[in-house]
Structure formats: C-alpha cells, structure tokens
Design an enzyme around this catalytic site. Sequence first.
Site, PDB file in Angstrom:
ATOM      1  CB  SER A   1      -8.006  -0.910  33.175  1.00  0.00           C
ATOM      2  OG  SER A   1      -9.369  -0.557  33.138  1.00  0.00           O
TER       3      SER A   1
ATOM      4  CG  ASP B   1      -9.607  -0.501  36.750  1.00  0.00           C
ATOM      5  OD1 ASP B   1      -8.374  -0.403  36.650  1.00  0.00           O
ATOM      6  OD2 ASP B   1     -10.387  -0.146  35.850  1.00  0.00           O
TER       7      ASP B   1
END
Length: 278
Positions: free
Chosen positions: A45, A157
């Site tokens: 991320s 993610d």
Amino acid sequence: MQQLKSRKRVGLALGGGGARGLAHIGVLSVLEEVNIPIDYIAGTSMGSMIGAAYSAGVEIPQLLKIAADTGWWQISRPAWPRHGLLSFEKMEQWITDVMGDVDIRDLPIPFAAVTTDIETGERIIMREGPVGKVVRASCSVPGFVSPLEYQGRLLCDGGISDNLPDYAARLLGADYVIGVDVFVPAFRSFLGPAGALLAAVETLVQHAGGGDLDADCLIIPDLVRSSYIRLSRYEEYIEAGEQAAREMLPTIQAALSEKVELTQPSIPVNPPIFETSP
C-alpha cells in the site's frame, strides 16, 4: 555454496497504513543519515509507493517535497461505484510522472510490492510490471478504490493479505529484515461498538500474512492517534518515523556489525511475479 560476507544484506519491509505511511520517509531519512545500507525494499500500500520511489532513486528532499505538495485530489477521482467509490487511475499516471515509465524489475534497488487478488484472496508479490500499475494495485483499498484488472486478475490493496511485507523482503534475498509497522491497532472507547469493531479490523489487518514473524527488527512509529487519511499532517507522520527509527538504531547497528556466513539469495535477482498461499 556459502561464503563469508563483510555484512548482512538488509531488506526494508514498509507496511501499509494510508497517510500514516508517510512515516516511512522519516525512517528512510534516519537510516540514510547513519549510512545503514538498504539492499532490498518490499512495500505494501503506501509502503509500496514510498518504497518504489526510493528504489527508483527519488531522494529524501524530493520525497519531503512530494509529501508537502500532494493531496488526494491529485491521485484519485470519483468512480462509478461498481467496484469502488474512487479510481486510482490518476495515481498510476502521477507515479509514472514521478518515478519514470519503468518496470519495477529495473529499479536500482531490488523492489517488490504486495497486492491481493480480491477474487481468490491470494497474496500476490510482484517483482515485475510497470511501476505505476504495480503501486496503484497495492494501494487500492477494496470497497473504497476500484481494483486494477491486470494479467487476468483483479488486484487490490496488499494490506488485505500481507500488511507488513517482511516475508517478501526475505524472499528478495535479505538476511536482515527491518520492518516498519504503521498500522497499530487502538481501541477508541469513545466510539462505542464502532470503536471495538475498528480495533478488531485493525488487528486483523496488522496480522495479515503472518504479521511481523519474518522481521529481525521492528520499527513502530507512534501513530496510534493519527489519521489514516489526512495527508496534510505529513510533518507529524514523518517526525514519528524519524523518532522511532532513532530509537532502534543501536539494535540495528549492533546486528549489522556481526559477520556471518550467508547463502545466496533464495530467489533469482529478477524473479517473475510469484504467489504465495492465502
């Protein structure tokens, strides 16, 4: 064949945490200041964004300027809510503009980004692909940001399957892995039941992929009261990263002063995309 090395190969595992991930800039600045070598970087991320930039040669002063000048409006736009409320298509182009139109396998510092296949739940550790697409996928929080369709997969993610990519740093070839965890759970009692639910979700994310089991040293900036979304608080995040890194310097320097017998990296220098079990 084993051989004696003058030092351990150092890998950084930069975890996810939204705006809190700007703390990674503070950590990097301290490690660079005292000449801690960085041989490999793995990111999830926001950790993938900062890690890819540093691996591409973006220097600390430029990272600080980017942190000060960048807001969500520059990297996202509203999306038709089929798979998410926002699109990070602008982020992909923005990353390409900052780091260049390069494949991550060609970055000066070997780099890996963790993403998640939202359809299968698999952790996907990426070591090839355009830097803009790879980082975009790693940052695409499911439910809020549309996943990226890439090579027949819907990628989102990496924090869903592995929020602290110490395992990925080890696979790259690191003998000593420094993990930076910016996703620290906290029970906010003033929120009532919602506070308990949020703490539970934070705990699940923090332990995704095994948590910090593959880290030799863990740096945890004090961000418990910090927002995940307020990029405008960049100075607060960076300062917290600096402070936490300085506190761990004696441990890191002592470990790296040791001379040990090391094996060759466990995977090739430029491996393809590889997958691990959910």
